[in-house]
Write a protein that holds these residues in place. Structure first.
Motif, PDB file in Angstrom:
ATOM      1  N   GLY A   1      43.286  37.215  37.365  1.00  0.00           N
ATOM      2  CA  GLY A   1      41.372  36.622  37.415  1.00  0.00           C
ATOM      3  C   GLY A   1      40.668  37.339  38.747  1.00  0.00           C
ATOM      4  O   GLY A   1      39.228  38.122  38.038  1.00  0.00           O
TER       5      GLY A   1
ATOM      6  N   LEU B   1      37.292  34.946  32.992  1.00  0.00           N
ATOM      7  CA  LEU B   1      38.576  35.135  33.307  1.00  0.00           C
ATOM      8  C   LEU B   1      39.047  34.306  34.290  1.00  0.00           C
ATOM      9  O   LEU B   1      40.627  35.050  34.741  1.00  0.00           O
TER      10      LEU B   1
ATOM     11  N   LEU C   1      42.721  32.727  33.417  1.00  0.00           N
ATOM     12  CA  LEU C   1      43.739  33.440  33.846  1.00  0.00           C
ATOM     13  C   LEU C   1      44.203  33.218  34.784  1.00  0.00           C
ATOM     14  O   LEU C   1      45.921  33.476  35.417  1.00  0.00           O
TER      15      LEU C   1
ATOM     16  N   LEU D   1      47.689  31.400  34.421  1.00  0.00           N
ATOM     17  CA  LEU D   1      48.964  32.554  34.141  1.00  0.00           C
ATOM     18  C   LEU D   1      48.937  33.485  35.473  1.00  0.00           C
ATOM     19  O   LEU D   1      50.009  34.187  35.198  1.00  0.00           O
TER      20      LEU D   1
ATOM     21  N   ILE E   1      47.888  36.217  27.734  1.00  0.00           N
ATOM     22  CA  ILE E   1      46.472  36.878  28.131  1.00  0.00           C
ATOM     23  C   ILE E   1      46.107  36.909  26.546  1.00  0.00           C
ATOM     24  O   ILE E   1      44.928  36.576  27.574  1.00  0.00           O
TER      25      ILE E   1
ATOM     26  N   LEU F   1      42.340  34.097  26.796  1.00  0.00           N
ATOM     27  CA  LEU F   1      41.152  34.650  26.629  1.00  0.00           C
ATOM     28  C   LEU F   1      40.197  34.146  25.453  1.00  0.00           C
ATOM     29  O   LEU F   1      40.680  34.602  24.442  1.00  0.00           O
TER      30      LEU F   1
ATOM     31  N   VAL G   1      42.772  43.315  31.841  1.00  0.00           N
ATOM     32  CA  VAL G   1      43.374  42.312  32.012  1.00  0.00           C
ATOM     33  C   VAL G   1      44.968  43.120  32.397  1.00  0.00           C
ATOM     34  O   VAL G   1      45.565  42.906  33.253  1.00  0.00           O
TER      35      VAL G   1
END
Length: 286
Positions: free
Chosen positions: A41, A58, A61, A64, A110, A114, A127
């Protein structure tokens, strides 16, 4: 002037924004004296066309792909573990996990993470481009290394509830980041050892010898070609999507009104999240 503008746009479109951001990251001390953190992010927040309205979501993220460690804790992908609970760090071949199948899985995650927001489709392409660029850079860097030196500490074994051993394995982005940012990987190992944490190497897969080395190189090059193809397709898709335009003023507001300062949300341990930074010289700033 037109040539310079065109060259600048080409650099942004080519993914140089990813390399520029990573090259500007400050290297932590070894061992780390202060907390060091970077995430997928935070990387995308550094894209020159990411608007503030997109930057905050973001943060999702970070689960992740994120690396965080310092004098008190260590963790991957949003999880923080106190050093006193860490039993060992395990070194793994970073490139064994960088398969195209793993990339496809990360891309799907992803898109699921989002939320609907203005410019979501464009943000997703950036991303994914950031993830692909970091993975590709790590794979290409592997060609210049000795085959037995491409290991990073991407697995943490620690004591959970009731003293049971638990394992935390870094995500694809976190592993690729450590493989590219060798100073960060070295600092993580040095910090672990400074806290008396054992650092061991995982049992290598695929055997040893010239035949195994040749097969490893073949697989590595095939993966590099595969990721390159995915990255080209992603950039072509991104070129077809106009970047989102951030509104300059709310409807009905005075044309010269000064916008109210955005609130800052604290991250882990009360620290401000990298996407909240406003200093243009700060590599974590959006």
């Amino acid at each position: 002037m037109g040539g310079r503008i065109g060259a600048g746009r080409a650099r942004v479109a080519s993914g140089d924004w990813v390399h520029g951001t990573l090259d500007a990251l400050p290297a932590p001390a070894a061992p780390a004296a202060v907390a060091w953190e970077f995430s997928l992010g935070a990387l995308v927040c550094r894209h020159p066309k990411v608007p503030a309205i997109t930057a905050r979501p973001l943060r999702l993220l970070d689960g992740l792909g994120a690396v965080r460690f310092g004098p008190e804790t260590v963790g991957f992908d949003g999880e923080d573990i106190p050093w006193e609970k860490v039993i060992r760090l395990t070194l793994h071949d970073a490139f064994a996990s960088m398969t195209t199948a793993a990339l496809d899985t990360e891309v799907d995650r992803i898109r699921d993470v989002l939320p609907p927001l203005p410019g979501r489709k464009w943000a997703v392409t950036k991303v994914v481009e950031g993830l692909l660029t970091v993975v590709l850079a790590s794979l290409e860097q592997a060609d210049d290394r000795r085959l037995d030196s491409a290991e990073v500490a991407c697995e943490i074994t620690y004591r959970g509830l009731l003293g049971r051993e638990k394992t935390l394995r870094a995500s694809l982005f976190a592993t690729a980041l450590l493989a590219r940012q060798t100073a960060v990987a070295d600092s993580l190992v040095a910090t672990a050892r400074a806290h008396g944490v054992e650092v061991i190497a995982a049992v290598p897969e695929g055997g040893t010898g010239d035949a195994a080395a040749a097969e490893r190189i073949r697989v590595l090059r095939a993966r590099t070609d595969g990721v390159s193809a995915k990255l080209r397709a992603q950039r072509e898709q991104a070129a077809e999507i106009a970047p989102p335009v951030e509104p300059t003023a709310a409807a009905g507001s005075a044309p010269n009104a000064t916008p109210a300062p955005a609130s800052r949300t604290a991250g882990p341990h009360g620290a401000a999240h990298p996407s909240d930074a406003t200093d243009p010289t700060d590599p974590f700033a959006c």
